[in-house]
Design an enzyme around this catalytic site. Sequence first.
Site, PDB file in Angstrom:
ATOM      1  N   ASP A  29       0.860  -1.186   0.000  1.00  0.00           N
ATOM      2  CA  ASP A  29       0.000   0.000   0.000  1.00  0.00           C
ATOM      3  C   ASP A  29       0.897   1.239   0.000  1.00  0.00           C
ATOM      4  O   ASP A  29       2.064   1.165  -0.381  1.00  0.00           O
ATOM      5  CB  ASP A  29      -0.907  -0.016   1.238  1.00  0.00           C
ATOM      6  CG  ASP A  29      -2.247   0.663   0.988  1.00  0.00           C
ATOM      7  OD1 ASP A  29      -2.259   1.895   0.870  1.00  0.00           O
ATOM      8  OD2 ASP A  29      -3.259  -0.042   0.910  1.00  0.00           O
ATOM      9  N   HIS A  63      -3.569   6.548   3.316  1.00  0.00           N
ATOM     10  CA  HIS A  63      -4.319   5.321   3.031  1.00  0.00           C
ATOM     11  C   HIS A  63      -3.595   4.103   3.579  1.00  0.00           C
ATOM     12  O   HIS A  63      -4.189   3.234   4.224  1.00  0.00           O
ATOM     13  CB  HIS A  63      -4.527   5.194   1.520  1.00  0.00           C
ATOM     14  CG  HIS A  63      -5.392   4.043   1.111  1.00  0.00           C
ATOM     15  ND1 HIS A  63      -4.874   2.807   0.802  1.00  0.00           N
ATOM     16  CD2 HIS A  63      -6.730   3.940   0.956  1.00  0.00           C
ATOM     17  CE1 HIS A  63      -5.871   1.988   0.471  1.00  0.00           C
ATOM     18  NE2 HIS A  63      -7.011   2.662   0.559  1.00  0.00           N
ATOM     19  N   ASN A 158     -14.485   0.016  -5.121  1.00  0.00           N
ATOM     20  CA  ASN A 158     -15.622   0.827  -4.668  1.00  0.00           C
ATOM     21  C   ASN A 158     -16.213   1.672  -5.790  1.00  0.00           C
ATOM     22  O   ASN A 158     -16.386   2.871  -5.657  1.00  0.00           O
ATOM     23  CB  ASN A 158     -15.175   1.754  -3.539  1.00  0.00           C
ATOM     24  CG  ASN A 158     -14.635   0.988  -2.352  1.00  0.00           C
ATOM     25  OD1 ASN A 158     -15.377   0.404  -1.576  1.00  0.00           O
ATOM     26  ND2 ASN A 158     -13.321   0.979  -2.231  1.00  0.00           N
ATOM     27  N   VAL A 173      -6.845 -15.384  -5.597  1.00  0.00           N
ATOM     28  CA  VAL A 173      -6.911 -14.234  -4.694  1.00  0.00           C
ATOM     29  C   VAL A 173      -8.261 -14.249  -3.984  1.00  0.00           C
ATOM     30  O   VAL A 173      -9.290 -14.552  -4.589  1.00  0.00           O
ATOM     31  CB  VAL A 173      -6.749 -12.914  -5.470  1.00  0.00           C
ATOM     32  CG1 VAL A 173      -6.959 -11.714  -4.563  1.00  0.00           C
ATOM     33  CG2 VAL A 173      -5.364 -12.851  -6.114  1.00  0.00           C
ATOM     34  N   SER A 223     -11.460  -0.946   1.079  1.00  0.00           N
ATOM     35  CA  SER A 223     -10.066  -0.861   1.530  1.00  0.00           C
ATOM     36  C   SER A 223      -9.937  -1.203   3.007  1.00  0.00           C
ATOM     37  O   SER A 223      -8.885  -1.663   3.449  1.00  0.00           O
ATOM     38  CB  SER A 223      -9.522   0.559   1.310  1.00  0.00           C
ATOM     39  OG  SER A 223      -9.203   0.780  -0.032  1.00  0.00           O
TER      40      SER A 223
END
Length: 688
Positions: A29, A63, A158, A173, A223
């Site tokens: 990230d 984030h 999103n 995944v 997230s």
Amino acid sequence: MGKLSIIPGLSELWRLTKGDDRVGVAVVDGRVGAGHPAFAGSGLASVEGVWPSDGATGAKAAHGTSVAGVLFGQHDGPVPGVAPGCRKVSVPAFSDRWARTSQLDLARGIELALDEGVHVINISGGQLASAEEAEDPLARAVRRCKESNVLVVAAAGNDGCFCDHVPAALPSVLAVGALDDEGRPLPSSNWGPGNTRQGILAPGQNIPVPVPGGGVALQTGTSLAAPVVSGVAALLLSLQLRDGREPDPRAIGELLMTTADPCDLGDADACARFLNGKLNITKAVTTVTSNETDVSVAHSQAEPVSPIPETATGRPEQAVPSCDCGCDQAPAAAATVPTAQAALQAPTDPAAAPATTPAAGSAAVTLSSPAPAPVPSPAPAPPPAPTPPPQATSTVTTSSDDPARVPAQRLAYAQGVLGYDFATEARRDSFKQLMAPVEVGGAHVPANPYDPNHMVAHLRENPSESSALIWTLNLDLTPIYAIEPNGGYTVGVYERLVDFLSRQLECDDGANFVDRVSIPGKLPGRTVKLFSGQEVPVVEVELKRGLYGWSVTSLANAVAEAGAAGAKKGNPSADTLRAAVAEFLTRVYYDLRNFGATSRDRALNFAATNAVQARDTLAQALSQGLALQDIDVEKSPFARPDSDCWDVKLRFFDPENSRRAKRVYRFTVDVKDVMPVTVGDIRSWPES
């Protein structure tokens, strides 16, 4: 949601374990602000030396800090996280230095996380695309995770549409969508075919997270749902260790799928967004702790019944770009497939207004919820002394908000095709004005700086101009590194690069033709922006040693001739050996192509460059009528003090007798230094 502790079953799970530091979790990230009180005494480590250390102040860093807080927040701090006791690794693949993150950088981050020996990788980011549209480096990195039994958990996105998001939609995944406080799917949570095939829902509304400056806020989106699932998976792996079992990450991922609660809303439209169900922690814990049920059984079942299928079945609906408008209807029309440089965004909830609006060119929308203001953090209790992670390597350093911190030195040994770039129009035009005219059909015309023939002629007449170019190493047509000669032998390195560029232009059957180069060097943690806008890491090359150029054909010929010169009766002919060496080199480059930044990949690339070692192996196997089946690299038990030894393992089979035992040939490569070196002799044994 308010507090993670009210997620059904989580408090009960915390009474059993808050995590085991033998279980590693990586957050790929933005850079994590480890100075926040939520991480006091956590032992959070960061993978450094690849991207610039740009501090923890931008939107992407905020984030990353939020996502890491959901996972790793200490329970004596302001934001208790799901798995505070596990080993914590931050991989800062999303940077505020550039507006967009490519799939290439995300793939690089996944491979670096994998190299740190983690069990779970959390990715709260991605790009709108179906699994089939994912770029090869990203798909390959995810497949490596599957082969290494590492669970990848990724946010579904999103965009509020029937669409897929990679890497969440990639096979193996575990995709995660978000639930609201009422247990219904958030309107912004994607529900594309890939997500439905291998995804679950988890709480993702009003999740408390750490924010820059030491405060706390409530944020919403997939997230935040993804790290909830990643944390629960890490705690279940900790329970396996507690009970004396080997942790089995992919089996845990399958278990979370099979124990998820199906849709109970009684509304067909709502249930269409429900993926495979919502997270049920209690059921999962009961299964893991049951004496009658071993979760590893699910992992060993036949692949067709696996809840996370190995291959995509059916092509999902064409991906569309994010509308960034809070739309919650399926798109009316498809959009252009993203290009190689298309951006990866940190998934956000478009329906939630951000606390701050990022500047133009920064990351997409942040995840903060529309209403609450940040809550001041209480003064943390004195932190306990952190326990150093047992698997940490010299390439992982403790995270810090100090951008002046010097990261550990990383090495690279990469293969690819040589190229060059101008970075700016001004630099390109300066070359065009300085380059001498060329003769075409008896007439003199201006030189074209994009024509490698013209550029080679110019650089040979003006050697100093080589330093004004950005030299690149490319996988196919995608630059992965900027090559920067450095040190006392800079001139010699530039001469070698010009020579390679010239030889790449020759006929592919010529003796001097080069279609591949190897670049050994150091990664100083800097990037260079190319003319296209792509940013690539710099690899510094200090010596000509190890800077090789070759073609598969010429190298196979040379190896075959050398092998034939010392051939014994019964050994394969030069033609047979030539074909086998060419197959080996081609498979390393195309089937196993990589960034050459991890120890494993450096050993593999060196094995291809040093084909003499492979020649001896291939000659022995071919003389027994065997054919190459696969190539693998493992950490070597054969090591010397202060070394980094890896075994390149070639497995052969008999194409005419499937019942005959396979044969394994293994040789060791030490990648401790910039230039790898082979250690010891080839070892061989039969394998049933």
